[in-house]
Motif scaffolding. Sequence first.
Motif, PDB file in Angstrom:
ATOM      1  N   TRP A 128       5.714   7.194   5.915  1.00 57.78           N
ATOM      2  CA  TRP A 128       6.093   6.940   4.524  1.00 57.78           C
ATOM      3  C   TRP A 128       4.877   6.614   3.649  1.00 57.78           C
ATOM      4  CZ3 TRP A 128      10.397   3.108   6.419  1.00 57.78           C
ATOM      5  CH2 TRP A 128      11.440   3.851   6.993  1.00 57.78           C
ATOM      6  N   HIS A 129       3.674   6.901   4.174  1.00 59.19           N
ATOM      7  CA  HIS A 129       2.432   6.810   3.399  1.00 59.19           C
ATOM      8  C   HIS A 129       2.133   5.406   2.885  1.00 59.19           C
ATOM      9  CE1 HIS A 129       3.709  11.126   3.033  1.00 59.19           C
ATOM     10  NE2 HIS A 129       2.468  11.271   3.469  1.00 59.19           N
ATOM     11  N   PRO A 131      -0.197   2.181   2.385  1.00 56.84           N
ATOM     12  CA  PRO A 131      -1.647   2.146   2.195  1.00 56.84           C
ATOM     13  C   PRO A 131      -2.429   2.044   3.498  1.00 56.84           C
ATOM     14  CG  PRO A 131      -0.571   0.766   0.568  1.00 56.84           C
ATOM     15  CD  PRO A 131       0.497   1.213   1.522  1.00 56.84           C
ATOM     16  N   LYS A 243      10.655   9.063  -8.333  1.00 55.15           N
ATOM     17  CA  LYS A 243       9.467   9.261  -9.160  1.00 55.15           C
ATOM     18  C   LYS A 243       9.786   9.049 -10.632  1.00 55.15           C
ATOM     19  CE  LYS A 243       5.193  10.807 -10.031  1.00 55.15           C
ATOM     20  NZ  LYS A 243       5.199  10.933 -11.499  1.00 55.15           N
ATOM     21  N   GLN A 281       8.128  13.364  -3.865  1.00 49.32           N
ATOM     22  CA  GLN A 281       7.517  12.056  -4.105  1.00 49.32           C
ATOM     23  C   GLN A 281       8.604  10.994  -4.193  1.00 49.32           C
ATOM     24  OE1 GLN A 281       4.086  11.831  -6.854  1.00 49.32           O
ATOM     25  NE2 GLN A 281       4.461  14.002  -7.301  1.00 49.32           N
ATOM     26  N   ASP A 283       8.108   7.867  -1.699  1.00 49.99           N
ATOM     27  CA  ASP A 283       7.775   6.774  -0.778  1.00 49.99           C
ATOM     28  C   ASP A 283       6.625   5.911  -1.296  1.00 49.99           C
ATOM     29  OD1 ASP A 283       5.578   8.398  -0.363  1.00 49.99           O
ATOM     30  OD2 ASP A 283       6.201   9.079   1.620  1.00 49.99           O
ATOM     31  N   LYS A 285       3.643   6.384  -1.629  1.00 54.18           N
ATOM     32  CA  LYS A 285       2.670   7.035  -2.497  1.00 54.18           C
ATOM     33  C   LYS A 285       2.842   6.560  -3.936  1.00 54.18           C
ATOM     34  CE  LYS A 285       1.602  11.379  -0.095  1.00 54.18           C
ATOM     35  NZ  LYS A 285       1.670  12.862  -0.174  1.00 54.18           N
ATOM     36  N   ARG A 312       5.238  -2.249   1.889  1.00 50.71           N
ATOM     37  CA  ARG A 312       3.998  -1.501   1.699  1.00 50.71           C
ATOM     38  C   ARG A 312       2.779  -2.284   2.172  1.00 50.71           C
ATOM     39  NH1 ARG A 312       3.552   1.264  -2.566  1.00 50.71           N
ATOM     40  NH2 ARG A 312       1.302   1.490  -2.410  1.00 50.71           N
TER      41      ARG A 312
END
Length: 536
Positions: A128-129, A131, A243, A281, A283, A285, A312
Amino acid sequence: MALSKHVNPDRIIQESHDKDKSKKEHRLKAASEVHDAYGGRFSTSALPKYSLASKGVDPEAAYRIIHDELSLDGSTVLNLASFVHTWMPPQADRLMQENISKNLIDSDEYPATQVLHTRCVSILADLWHAPSAKEAIGTATTGSSEAAQLGGLAMKKMWQQKRKAAGKSLHEPGPNIVMGANAQVALEKFARYFDVECRLVPVSVESKYRLDPKRAMEFVDENTIGIFVILGSTYTGHYEPVKEMSDLLDEYEKKTGHSVPIHVDGASGAFVAPFVTPKLQWDFKLPRVVSINTSGHKFGLSYVGVGWIIWRDKAHLPKELIFELHYLGSVEYSFSLNFSRPAAPIIAQYFNLLHLGFEGYRSIGLADMKNARLLSRALDKTKYFTVLSDIHRAVGAHDQAAIDSSDIEDYEPGLPVVSFRFSDSFKQNHPEIQQKWIQTLLRSKGWIVPNYELPPELEKTEILRVVVRENMTEVLIDKLLADLIEVTESLSKSDSAEHALNMLGHTQRPSKHENSESNLKGGEGSSSSGTYARTC
């Protein structure tokens, strides 16, 4: 009126038992007893249903009694109402059996199990990207319901911290959370259980039966702790536009200085979108997405009993939600709603991640989508039904004609879910036919296909819904469509359909509680808000 309205079956069974002639007065056998021959072919003793027997039976007899009673349950293959996965390879079955007694929370006794748990968190964070997958923080839960509530609770605590720092009241007017009226009951439960005002945004045909970001902004203020955005509406399978919601909140923060986070309820979609539509887009990100939850036992393809929540980073999980524990032999940290939980479902989840990999999940996801598109197109072609889901249409082409493409990116993203209703022409030609009769007649053939109303402002529209899971093959879709057409055409030709179906409707809905005293009565639950949280 159906005959069953005048007859008490428990009383009839009670009065129909053999009478004990050795007694001066005939004693009626209680209807609350179970009689069986498994404990011994010459046994005549009965087992109580609602109280503990003074003496039990041997394990094989207990197994047979329960096994036979559970044969009344429906077929998991034909249950098209549920998102829950019901099959795993035999190797996964063996792993779960081997680890069925393990308690996930006891890391001192089961350190290797905790290692697998941590790996799952890191894998999902990377998928889920987040950081940094290594620095990600998260936990397994009993399902996405617990996980979503943890996400909401973390946002509430973060809001409280900001209010305290600014010297503002926590109680007047108090916190609120915004979500679409199509929200699953777990999200509304969070608001009610944790004293947060629930602001439901009405849905519309134009919003694709899901959250409308622009309309949602009308509900946002400085006391909004966050927004639940659903990646896969339970009603129709539509993804909500994360998004677009994020962009609008960015603009809002620039104007007001108020930062409103997003929690993505990816109960189903968080195990579909990364594999099927990886360009979407939704997740981590997006910096405004602070947490994501999912169900491992839905499209994560594990057995029931496992969900996940990932933040996150550690900054978005308030320390006051993390408990340091010392009494199980080592220092442990807990930030889930309950403590002990079985480790076997987590191990099954890791098995899937290891066994399937990205390509395996993608292959299964694409096959599910292909079968869902097949059913959608076929229903449209019957002219009896109108499909509300858009996964068989071009991107952005809501309510338009289906397309035929081999490229998944050409289609509107969504879950492999097919929601449909009677077409306007069919209703005009047959106004006497109620759509709920389709559910009843399909149930008589073994299929479980729910029929229910859409959320507030669209509640006059009823839909039928099919969840296309891994075991819903093209062969079964062919049979389902044939049965759908058969029952629909038989309804349209019947001279006494209403009478026949009213009778059938009573017989096809088994009671969930054989003992009426164990069930809540009408009026004992809260009033309905129009979502899945209906009155009892």
